[in-house]
Enzyme design. Structure first.
Site, PDB file in Angstrom:
ATOM      1  N   LYS A 172       2.213 -14.548   1.381  1.00 28.06           N
ATOM      2  CA  LYS A 172       3.084 -13.421   1.045  1.00 28.06           C
ATOM      3  C   LYS A 172       2.373 -12.587  -0.029  1.00 28.06           C
ATOM      4  O   LYS A 172       2.286 -12.983  -1.181  1.00 28.06           O
ATOM      5  CB  LYS A 172       4.442 -13.875   0.524  1.00 28.06           C
ATOM      6  CG  LYS A 172       5.440 -12.714   0.590  1.00 28.06           C
ATOM      7  CD  LYS A 172       6.483 -12.708  -0.478  1.00 28.06           C
ATOM      8  CE  LYS A 172       5.980 -12.310  -1.831  1.00 28.06           C
ATOM      9  NZ  LYS A 172       5.531 -10.902  -1.941  1.00 28.06           N
ATOM     10  N   GLU A 247      -1.932 -19.866 -11.125  1.00 27.53           N
ATOM     11  CA  GLU A 247      -2.766 -19.017 -11.992  1.00 27.53           C
ATOM     12  C   GLU A 247      -1.807 -18.029 -12.617  1.00 27.53           C
ATOM     13  O   GLU A 247      -1.361 -17.087 -11.956  1.00 27.53           O
ATOM     14  CB  GLU A 247      -3.823 -18.270 -11.173  1.00 27.53           C
ATOM     15  CG  GLU A 247      -4.836 -19.135 -10.467  1.00 27.53           C
ATOM     16  CD  GLU A 247      -5.778 -19.848 -11.404  1.00 27.53           C
ATOM     17  OE1 GLU A 247      -5.774 -19.551 -12.620  1.00 27.53           O
ATOM     18  OE2 GLU A 247      -6.509 -20.728 -10.928  1.00 27.53           O
ATOM     19  N   CYS A 281      -5.403 -10.777 -15.627  1.00 29.00           N
ATOM     20  CA  CYS A 281      -4.915 -11.845 -16.498  1.00 29.00           C
ATOM     21  C   CYS A 281      -6.014 -12.370 -17.417  1.00 29.00           C
ATOM     22  O   CYS A 281      -5.758 -13.146 -18.318  1.00 29.00           O
ATOM     23  CB  CYS A 281      -4.286 -12.955 -15.682  1.00 29.00           C
ATOM     24  SG  CYS A 281      -5.298 -13.430 -14.310  1.00 29.00           S
ATOM     25  N   GLU A 376       1.305 -10.552 -23.377  1.00 29.58           N
ATOM     26  CA  GLU A 376       0.316  -9.910 -22.523  1.00 29.58           C
ATOM     27  C   GLU A 376       0.707  -8.431 -22.354  1.00 29.58           C
ATOM     28  O   GLU A 376       1.826  -8.154 -21.919  1.00 29.58           O
ATOM     29  CB  GLU A 376       0.360 -10.635 -21.178  1.00 29.58           C
ATOM     30  CG  GLU A 376      -0.781 -10.384 -20.278  1.00 29.58           C
ATOM     31  CD  GLU A 376      -0.745 -11.289 -19.037  1.00 29.58           C
ATOM     32  OE1 GLU A 376      -1.812 -11.599 -18.526  1.00 29.58           O
ATOM     33  OE2 GLU A 376       0.347 -11.672 -18.577  1.00 29.58           O
TER      34      GLU A 376
HETATM   35  P1  ADP Z   1       3.552  -9.457 -11.287  1.00 27.59           P
HETATM   36  O1  ADP Z   1       4.018  -9.288 -12.681  1.00 27.59           O
HETATM   37  O2  ADP Z   1       2.082  -9.573 -11.122  1.00 27.59           O
HETATM   38  O3  ADP Z   1       4.221  -8.543 -10.283  1.00 27.59           O
HETATM   39  P2  ADP Z   1       5.110 -11.609 -10.223  1.00 27.59           P
HETATM   40  O4  ADP Z   1       5.034 -13.020 -10.692  1.00 27.59           O
HETATM   41  O5  ADP Z   1       6.399 -10.879 -10.385  1.00 27.59           O
HETATM   42  O6  ADP Z   1       3.929 -10.913 -10.980  1.00 27.59           O
HETATM   43  O7  ADP Z   1       4.656 -11.493  -8.717  1.00 27.59           O
HETATM   44  C1  ADP Z   1       3.617 -12.234  -8.142  1.00 27.59           C
HETATM   45  C2  ADP Z   1       3.987 -12.585  -6.728  1.00 27.59           C
HETATM   46  O8  ADP Z   1       5.134 -13.432  -6.739  1.00 27.59           O
HETATM   47  C3  ADP Z   1       4.370 -11.399  -5.875  1.00 27.59           C
HETATM   48  O9  ADP Z   1       3.902 -11.618  -4.542  1.00 27.59           O
HETATM   49  C4  ADP Z   1       5.866 -11.419  -5.916  1.00 27.59           C
HETATM   50  O10 ADP Z   1       6.459 -10.792  -4.803  1.00 27.59           O
HETATM   51  C5  ADP Z   1       6.130 -12.915  -5.890  1.00 27.59           C
HETATM   52  N1  ADP Z   1       7.459 -13.317  -6.371  1.00 27.59           N
HETATM   53  C6  ADP Z   1       8.192 -12.765  -7.347  1.00 27.59           C
HETATM   54  N2  ADP Z   1       9.374 -13.417  -7.488  1.00 27.59           N
HETATM   55  C7  ADP Z   1       9.378 -14.426  -6.577  1.00 27.59           C
HETATM   56  C8  ADP Z   1      10.314 -15.467  -6.218  1.00 27.59           C
HETATM   57  N3  ADP Z   1      11.463 -15.625  -6.845  1.00 27.59           N
HETATM   58  N4  ADP Z   1       9.963 -16.301  -5.215  1.00 27.59           N
HETATM   59  C9  ADP Z   1       8.776 -16.168  -4.585  1.00 27.59           C
HETATM   60  N5  ADP Z   1       7.874 -15.240  -4.874  1.00 27.59           N
HETATM   61  C10 ADP Z   1       8.148 -14.368  -5.858  1.00 27.59           C
END
Ligand code: ADP
Length: 472
Positions: A172, A247, A281, A376
């Site tokens: 995803k 990560e 990061c 960050e």
């Molecule tokens: P960023 O700040 O880099 O957007 P996130 O941690 O929000 O970091 O997102 C990183 C990935 O995790 C993206 O692919 C996002 O869609 C996914 N993501 C965010 N929330 C969830 C969740 N509750 N379950 C699964 N995947 C998630």
């Protein structure tokens, strides 16, 4: 504008689903749509990966390597188009996008070979009528959830070792950057990688993530993103006791000692700080400079930062593209405002130029109570502060919940090693602002994550250890 489809079980699907828009952050324009998949698509992808697993795992490492090599070649041939897509959906300058494509493809090249070196072991038994063997086997179906800041590399860094080990994957990508991911999948299909081995599902992160977390056939979760979401996914993996690699966030310190070559230190710090407009990061977030060279470093550093050119990533000569969205801009603004209120001096930059473009910024007279020294920033803000002795610098650098990357600049190699050894960080760039490379381990201490990607460590994350005891 193009309507992309997602890739499940070797088919391009999702035409009937609602659409999600993908923006170009440089011009705030919708450039494409992708299907908004959810529970059903996540299940179909897991079904496909599970069905494809036995045959893929049964191939020899040499056969899997040949598929990966073909994929590598196709990515190389299409490098410019992939890089353009990345710049348009993500914003980074085209030269950085090309750099990322090479780095990303480097993981495919390296793991195509490393898959041939998944060695087992024989262990001397304590009795004469037994023989003890250790085999390595692929863990099974892997779920990869990836962020927007490196739309290609965060995928290949996971998928290449997974495939080389004999695993199949469901991916995803981040909603901001699904196009590069889908183009990579298209080339994987062209390379003949069998259906179901790679699946890409676009859509609702939570719905898709929850399905994969609950599915006991998904044996491994590999994630790059925020510490907050990483913790959620780690908790969610507990019920099915998945293997987990994370990560997560970083808050990289830079230590410049009085023995540093200041030109080298400035160059390395600019590279570490302003790549991807500060949205990595491993970007340096806190710059500690020894008092004897503080003034001289700050002056040279500010001059170099002033010369960085902001612009659309597609334009020649652009160094700093837009930030990914409004929230990202607001966070940088908040950090600058807080620092200035607490007594920091703006040496250059400090505000939004236009739209999502934030000026590359240097602030000095920074103190440890400022937000930018504790969170960050994920943007083009470089705070510079002074230290007296080496032990103080190490202590302040380690005063963080994060432990991903750190940087040290000194020409005194004994001093450099001493500092590197004292830092609680998974990656240390010693006179090197860009230490990441496919053949070396990348990962963090503390709340920056679990496991390592890249190098021979990276493939272990996708392998189970099987011990066979043979009684003669
Ligand atoms: P960023 O700040 O880099 O957007 P996130 O941690 O929000 O970091 O997102 C990183 C990935 O995790 C993206 O692919 C996002 O869609 C996914 N993501 C965010 N929330 C969830 C969740 N509750 N379950 C699964 N995947 C998630």
């Amino acid at each position: 504008m193009e309507n992309y489809l997602m890739y499940i079980n070797g088919e391009w699907t999702g035409e009937e689903l609602p659409k999600m828009e993908v923006d170009n952050p440089a011009v705030n324009e919708v450039i494409a749509t992708v299907p908004k998949g959810g529970k059903k698509e996540a299940e179909l992808a897991a079904d496909a990966a599970y069905a494809a697993f036995p045959a893929w795992a049964a191939l020899s490492a040499y056969e899997r390597s040949a598929y990966l090599r073909t994929w590598f070649n196709l990515i190389q041939e299409n490098e410019n188009e992939l890089a353009r897509t990345m710049t348009i959906e993500q914003g980074k300058p085209l030269k950085e996008a090309i750099g990322e494509m090479r780095y990303a493809n480097g993981f495919i090249e390296w793991f195509a070979e490393e898959g041939k070196r998944i060695y087992g072991e024989t262990i001397p038994a304590s009795v004469t009528n037994k023989r003890l063997f250790v085999h390595k086997q692929p863990v099974g179906v892997v779920a990869a959830i990836t962020p927007w800041n490196f739309p290609a590399a965060m995928i290949t860094r996971k998928v290449a070792p997974a495939l080389a080990a004999g695993c199949t994957v469901v991916i995803k990508p981040a909603k901001q950057t699904p196009l590069t991911a889908l183009k990579l999948a298209e080339l994987a299909a062209k390379a003949g990688i069998p259906k179901g081995v790679i699946n890409v599902v676009t859509g609702s992160a939570k719905e898709i993530g929850d399905v994969w977390l609950a599915d006991e056939r998904v044996r491994k979760l590999t994630f790059t993103g925020s510490t907050e979401v990483g913790k959620l996914l780690m908790r969610g993996s507990a019920d099915t006791v998945k293997k987990v690699s994370l990560e997560l966030g970083g808050h990289a310190p830079v230590i410049v000692t009085k023995n540093a070559d200041l030109d080298k230190a400035v160059e390395g710090t600019v590279a570490a700080k302003f790549r991807n407009a500060g949205q990595t990061c491993v970007c340096s977030n806190r710059i500690y400079v020894q008092e004897e060279v503080y003034e001289a470093f700050t002056k040279k550093f500010t001059e170099k930062v002033k010369a960085l050119r902001i612009g659309n990533g597609l334009e020649e000569g652009t160094d700093i593209g837009p930030l990914i969205d409004k929230n990202a801009v607001e966070k940088v603004e908040k950090h600058v405002k807080d620092a200035v209120e607490k007594g920091a001096k703006v040496e250059t930059g400090g505000s939004v130029k236009e739209g999502l473009f934030f000026e590359p910024t240097v602030i000095s007279n920074v103190t440890d109570d400022m937000l930018c020294m504790n969170e960050e920033t994920f943007g083009p803000l470089a705070p510079v502060t002074k230290f007296a002795g080496i032990d103080e610098a190490i202590k302040r650098a380690n005063d963080s919940i994060y432990g991903l990357a750190a940087y040290v600049f000194t020409e005194n190699i004994s001093e450099g090693i001493k500092i590197a050894e004292g830092l609680e960080y998974g990656i240390v760039g010693l006179n090197d602002g860009l230490p990441s490379t496919p053949q070396a381990p990348f990962g963090g201490f503390k709340q920056s994550g679990l496991g390592r990607e890249g190098g021979r460590y990276g493939i272990e994350e996708f392998l189970e250890v099987k011990y066979i005891s043979l009684g003669l």
